[in-house]
Enzyme design. Sequence first.
Site, mmCIF file in Angstrom:
data_model
loop_
_atom_site.group_PDB
_atom_site.id
_atom_site.type_symbol
_atom_site.label_atom_id
_atom_site.label_comp_id
_atom_site.label_asym_id
_atom_site.label_seq_id
_atom_site.Cartn_x
_atom_site.Cartn_y
_atom_site.Cartn_z
ATOM 1 N N GLU A 77 0.889 -1.166 0.000
ATOM 2 C CA GLU A 77 0.000 0.000 0.000
ATOM 3 C C GLU A 77 0.912 1.197 0.000
ATOM 4 O OE1 GLU A 77 -3.191 -0.115 -0.144
ATOM 5 O OE2 GLU A 77 -3.148 -2.294 -0.045
ATOM 6 N N CYS B 246 -2.639 8.803 3.241
ATOM 7 C CA CYS B 246 -2.355 8.189 1.946
ATOM 8 C C CYS B 246 -3.478 8.474 0.968
ATOM 9 C CB CYS B 246 -2.179 6.689 2.128
ATOM 10 S SG CYS B 246 -3.562 5.926 2.975
HETATM 11 P P1 NAP Z 1 8.517 5.061 4.172
HETATM 12 O O1 NAP Z 1 9.652 5.955 4.435
HETATM 13 O O2 NAP Z 1 8.464 4.383 2.869
HETATM 14 O O3 NAP Z 1 8.527 4.008 5.367
HETATM 15 C C1 NAP Z 1 7.529 3.048 5.470
HETATM 16 C C2 NAP Z 1 7.970 1.953 6.397
HETATM 17 O O4 NAP Z 1 9.036 1.229 5.796
HETATM 18 C C3 NAP Z 1 8.506 2.450 7.726
HETATM 19 O O5 NAP Z 1 8.097 1.590 8.737
HETATM 20 C C4 NAP Z 1 10.006 2.389 7.538
HETATM 21 O O6 NAP Z 1 10.697 2.269 8.742
HETATM 22 C C5 NAP Z 1 10.098 1.120 6.734
HETATM 23 N N1 NAP Z 1 11.345 0.944 6.033
HETATM 24 C C6 NAP Z 1 12.058 1.850 5.363
HETATM 25 N N2 NAP Z 1 13.144 1.279 4.840
HETATM 26 C C7 NAP Z 1 13.121 -0.025 5.224
HETATM 27 C C8 NAP Z 1 13.985 -1.122 5.020
HETATM 28 N N3 NAP Z 1 15.087 -1.017 4.319
HETATM 29 N N4 NAP Z 1 13.645 -2.311 5.575
HETATM 30 C C9 NAP Z 1 12.513 -2.446 6.302
HETATM 31 N N5 NAP Z 1 11.683 -1.430 6.523
HETATM 32 C C10 NAP Z 1 11.980 -0.229 5.992
HETATM 33 O O7 NAP Z 1 7.120 5.797 4.359
HETATM 34 P P2 NAP Z 1 6.675 6.764 5.526
HETATM 35 O O8 NAP Z 1 7.441 8.023 5.347
HETATM 36 O O9 NAP Z 1 6.699 6.098 6.830
HETATM 37 O O10 NAP Z 1 5.156 6.977 5.177
HETATM 38 C C11 NAP Z 1 4.707 7.946 4.282
HETATM 39 C C12 NAP Z 1 4.304 7.326 2.974
HETATM 40 O O11 NAP Z 1 3.397 6.244 3.199
HETATM 41 C C13 NAP Z 1 3.560 8.277 2.093
HETATM 42 O O12 NAP Z 1 4.125 8.227 0.829
HETATM 43 C C14 NAP Z 1 2.126 7.759 2.080
HETATM 44 O O13 NAP Z 1 1.426 8.014 0.893
HETATM 45 C C15 NAP Z 1 2.303 6.309 2.293
HETATM 46 N N6 NAP Z 1 1.140 5.716 2.921
HETATM 47 C C16 NAP Z 1 0.370 4.867 2.204
HETATM 48 C C17 NAP Z 1 -0.753 4.284 2.793
HETATM 49 C C18 NAP Z 1 -1.613 3.326 2.031
HETATM 50 O O14 NAP Z 1 -2.455 2.700 2.664
HETATM 51 N N7 NAP Z 1 -1.455 3.181 0.762
HETATM 52 C C19 NAP Z 1 -1.062 4.577 4.107
HETATM 53 C C20 NAP Z 1 -0.264 5.453 4.811
HETATM 54 C C21 NAP Z 1 0.844 6.023 4.200
HETATM 55 P P3 NAP Z 1 11.527 3.473 9.375
HETATM 56 O O15 NAP Z 1 10.570 4.524 9.712
HETATM 57 O O16 NAP Z 1 12.168 2.861 10.540
HETATM 58 O O17 NAP Z 1 12.483 3.914 8.316
#
Ligand code: NAP
Length: 674
Positions: free
Chosen positions: A256, A295
């Site tokens: 997602e 999101c």
């Molecule tokens: P993100 O930077 O992509 O991080 C998402 C998750 O992935 C976090 O828990 C992050 O952990 C983890 N992660 C990052 N690198 C990783 C790795 N190498 N190995 C394992 N885990 C890793 O996104 P975000 O900044 O938290 O969230 C914002 C984004 O989420 C926005 O773009 C939004 O549109 C999207 N979103 C989508 C939905 C949906 O349902 N489609 C819902 C909510 C948000 P760390 O924080 O520890 O790096």
Amino acid sequence: MIDVQSFAAGQWTNPGAGARNIASAITGEVIAQAGNDALDVQAMLSYARDIGGPALRKLTFHDRARMLKAVALHLMEHKQTLYDLSYDTGATLSDHKIDVDGGIGTMLVFASKGRREMPDGHAYLDGAPEQLGRDGQFLGRHICTPLLGVAVHINAFNFPVWGMLEKLAPTLLAGVPAIVKPATATCYVTEACVRLMLQSGLLPDGAVQLVSGGLGDMLDHLDCQDAVAFTGSADTALKLRSNPLLLERSVRFASEQDSLNASLLGPDATPGTPEFDLFIKEVSREMTAKAGQKCTAIRRIMVPEPQIDAVFDALSNRLAKTTIGDPRLETTRMGAVVSASQKRDVLEKAALIGAEAERVFGNPDDFTVEGADKNKGAFVPPMLFHCAAPDLAERVHDTEAFGPVSTLMPYRDLPHAVKLLNKGNGSLVASVITNDPDTAREITFGAAAFHGRLYFNNRQSMAEATGHGSPLPHMVHGGPGRAGGGEELGGIRGVMHYMQRTAVQGSPDILSAISQQWVPGSDTITDRAHPFTRTFTEVALGETFHSPAREVTLEDIETFAHFTGDTFYAHMDEEAAKANPFFPGRVAHGYLLLSFAAGLFVQPDPGPVLANTGLDNLRFMEHVVAGDSIKVRLTVKHKTPRNDEYGEVRWHVTLTNQNDQAVAEYELLTMNAL
Ligand code: NAP
């Protein structure tokens, strides 16, 4: 300073080497630290697979649904703790309600659906048996059973509670343990929620574990019985899902991710209509709720060319009322984005959008913040861009500024509107505010394939509509292409992501035993007292009652016709009935046969059968004419406990004639005392 712990293999563990600092979104001060490079991921996986999985699978779907309900009610009781912590993420009280109450509500819906829509057993049946042989001795049916591994949930920062619970509810209902890895920026809220759940004592050991901070190399140790459900940015999703070990082992990976959701004002919704006002309200709410960090937030606002100015005026008037500041203040409508780095990211993305569109509202260098230091907290004002030539633009359709940022653009006609909607290359949701069903239809057939959810709203639905941005547990959440190509929730569909659907083939007896449902053709039990004299607990699958025969006379047909008023010619007029291709002449009413059937199988005395609550899948297969006789066979097909007093029995009922031909078939539902 909070030491955000992980819960690994049954132990709470402190942050250690590699821990990251987490700052308050409001003050910029470090308030917590999380992460520990020494976390034993192998031990966590084993704990889930060897302890959590078996304990969960011992329970039935109903047991697990009851467990979810109890956990949700426990969280409800303690939600203030979560609210109190959440302010530092930049969120206001109404944002907490979306996150915390929304998450708990989602859990309650799954608890209720689990009880109502799933069996009180261990296999979920997908569809009816399929007859694969000529005589019904070889059948097939699809059953779903829980994966035997662990679900790893990787969540985004914006919903530290909902993001966890919306995945956890279907996973636990399926019978699969989970390891939750929240985004580090807000993991202190998730940690508190996990702590509450574990303290409740309602979850079996190993059902839920928590990684606060980095996941280490956990994904490298997953196999085909495990599943990853990721929520976050498209960039991270791509990186994680391309892990060669996950690909090699066909590990399920649901994604997602961000998307460029749109809201479209229908051509009919001109200023002065309720739809126009509704549109302005929905768009401004979506831009500012959670400071635009949803999101599903509206990134692209599409309006008919002639309405651009009116929409801009109305929207900017409304956005101007958005007070920004410390979310603890009652007067604050919008708090901060989650962190200084998120603020930088939003401004960078806004600058990219600004290369193709003019910023017409909101200035990041000039806005007021109440109750907090603008330079220390991660505050961003709502920013509205106007893109006059959206066909030529690219960034406005592919750049998600994950904050209160949206772009207004004109469309000429509906085909053009559809083209623009789809230019996001796949989104979670598109909303259309229109009172014109033809507009809704045209957009659906042009755009549905590009969007996970289409949300129509108008004067009729507006009082009850749940909002463009709210993924509901009943409805599918996810979207094609840019949105990740994944799917979550959608009621029981969401549970299936954690189960394997298997086609099971065999004899009726084998299928009855596996499915915990009597399948026609399998053994019946006929040597017991009338099943209506036996309680829910006593009555067994396959227990069968055979009635004596009853002749149907012409007088019966006429009496029934006059008594009910159903004097349809096929029952009353021999010649007219003969002219009908279905009948040889006058025939008995189908409902007469059902009524006679009830009379044939009834046990009239007060007893364990409390009520007849319905009838499913009725088919009339053969006509009955005066002089024919019918008899009934009633077999216990399935039992579903409802509460401490009674349960539902589903009976397979067949009416046959004097030649043993099936005349009618249906399923009868009764509530029987325990
Ligand atoms: P993100 O930077 O992509 O991080 C998402 C998750 O992935 C976090 O828990 C992050 O952990 C983890 N992660 C990052 N690198 C990783 C790795 N190498 N190995 C394992 N885990 C890793 O996104 P975000 O900044 O938290 O969230 C914002 C984004 O989420 C926005 O773009 C939004 O549109 C999207 N979103 C989508 C939905 C949906 O349902 N489609 C819902 C909510 C948000 P760390 O924080 O520890 O790096």
